[in-house]
Design an enzyme around this catalytic site. Structure first.
Site, PDB file in Angstrom:
ATOM      1  N   LYS A  12     -26.791  -3.295 -26.183  1.00 32.25           N
ATOM      2  CA  LYS A  12     -25.521  -3.748 -26.755  1.00 32.25           C
ATOM      3  C   LYS A  12     -25.493  -5.274 -26.874  1.00 32.25           C
ATOM      4  CE  LYS A  12     -23.111   0.253 -24.839  1.00 32.25           C
ATOM      5  NZ  LYS A  12     -21.999   0.691 -23.968  1.00 32.25           N
ATOM      6  N   PHE A  60      -9.358   3.202 -26.103  1.00 37.05           N
ATOM      7  CA  PHE A  60     -10.306   2.081 -26.078  1.00 37.05           C
ATOM      8  C   PHE A  60     -11.203   2.022 -27.312  1.00 37.05           C
ATOM      9  CE2 PHE A  60     -12.242   5.603 -23.684  1.00 37.05           C
ATOM     10  CZ  PHE A  60     -13.441   5.755 -24.367  1.00 37.05           C
ATOM     11  N   ARG A  88     -31.218   8.356 -18.947  1.00 36.94           N
ATOM     12  CA  ARG A  88     -29.857   8.206 -18.418  1.00 36.94           C
ATOM     13  C   ARG A  88     -29.892   7.775 -16.946  1.00 36.94           C
ATOM     14  NH1 ARG A  88     -25.305   8.214 -21.670  1.00 36.94           N
ATOM     15  NH2 ARG A  88     -24.170   9.232 -20.016  1.00 36.94           N
ATOM     16  N   THR A  94     -22.117   4.953 -16.315  1.00 37.26           N
ATOM     17  CA  THR A  94     -21.376   4.202 -17.336  1.00 37.26           C
ATOM     18  C   THR A  94     -20.620   3.044 -16.702  1.00 37.26           C
ATOM     19  OG1 THR A  94     -21.153   6.189 -18.685  1.00 37.26           O
ATOM     20  CG2 THR A  94     -19.642   4.383 -19.162  1.00 37.26           C
ATOM     21  N   ARG A 105     -28.028  -0.790 -15.244  1.00 38.37           N
ATOM     22  CA  ARG A 105     -26.642  -1.229 -15.034  1.00 38.37           C
ATOM     23  C   ARG A 105     -26.403  -1.665 -13.592  1.00 38.37           C
ATOM     24  NH1 ARG A 105     -24.508   3.744 -18.581  1.00 38.37           N
ATOM     25  NH2 ARG A 105     -24.509   2.736 -20.639  1.00 38.37           N
ATOM     26  N   ASN A 115     -21.401  -3.067 -20.333  1.00 34.03           N
ATOM     27  CA  ASN A 115     -22.439  -2.357 -19.578  1.00 34.03           C
ATOM     28  C   ASN A 115     -23.808  -2.360 -20.261  1.00 34.03           C
ATOM     29  OD1 ASN A 115     -22.097  -0.398 -21.540  1.00 34.03           O
ATOM     30  ND2 ASN A 115     -21.280   1.151 -20.151  1.00 34.03           N
ATOM     31  N   HIS A 118     -26.683   1.559 -24.233  1.00 39.89           N
ATOM     32  CA  HIS A 118     -26.258   2.930 -24.544  1.00 39.89           C
ATOM     33  C   HIS A 118     -27.486   3.821 -24.526  1.00 39.89           C
ATOM     34  CE1 HIS A 118     -24.609   6.398 -26.673  1.00 39.89           C
ATOM     35  NE2 HIS A 118     -25.756   6.395 -27.347  1.00 39.89           N
TER      36      HIS A 118
END
Length: 152
Positions: A12, A60, A88, A94, A105, A115, A118
């Protein structure tokens, strides 16, 4: 490779701005996954709205699209045995506060709204996301020289 699957991973805007692209790619490579496609782009609002369509009714959603459109992202396709599930786990939760040290993370994030990465949450969503972000001819087939040292 038997039972290989693909996943979509996107670094991101905050991950790009913080200079974490190389570290994230390194972790996936060192795990033994194969990079199939990668592009550096400023994602359009239209693309992001399609990507996050399942969240369109959440409060959001507008902020998420704005955040993801605020700077460049690195979109990637990785391939390997159980790459969706393992990817993952490598990302962490998350919410970074719930992520263990050693995860991306857990090591690099503080807030859920920033965070940095993705990852597809299922094989089905990976297929959808890969098809949304990449054309078939952008997915590159090759056999890494270390392949036989990673897989039985």
């Amino acid at each position: 490779m038997a039972h290989a699957e693909r996943t979509f991973i996107a670094i991101k805007p905050d991950g790009v701005q913080r200079g974490l692209v190389g570290e994230i790619i390194k972790r996936f490579e060192q795990k033994g996954f194969r990079l199939v496609a990668m592009k550096f782009l400023q994602a359009s609002e239209e693309l992001l709205k399609q990507h996050y369509i399942d969240l369109k009714d959440r409060p959001f959603f507008p902020g998420l699209v704005k955040y993801m459109n605020s700077g460049p992202v690195v979109a990637m396709v990785w391939e390997g045995l159980n790459v969706v599930k393992t990817g993952r786990v490598m990302l962490g939760e998350t919410n970074p506060a719930d992520s263990k040290p050693g995860t991306i993370r857990g090591d690099f994030c503080i807030q859920v709204g920033r965070n940095i990465i993705h990852g597809s949450d299922s094989v089905k969503s990976a297929e959808k996301e890969i098809n949304l972000w990449f054309k078939p001819e952008e997915l590159i087939e090759y056999k890494p020289c270390a392949f036989d040292w990673i897989y039985e």
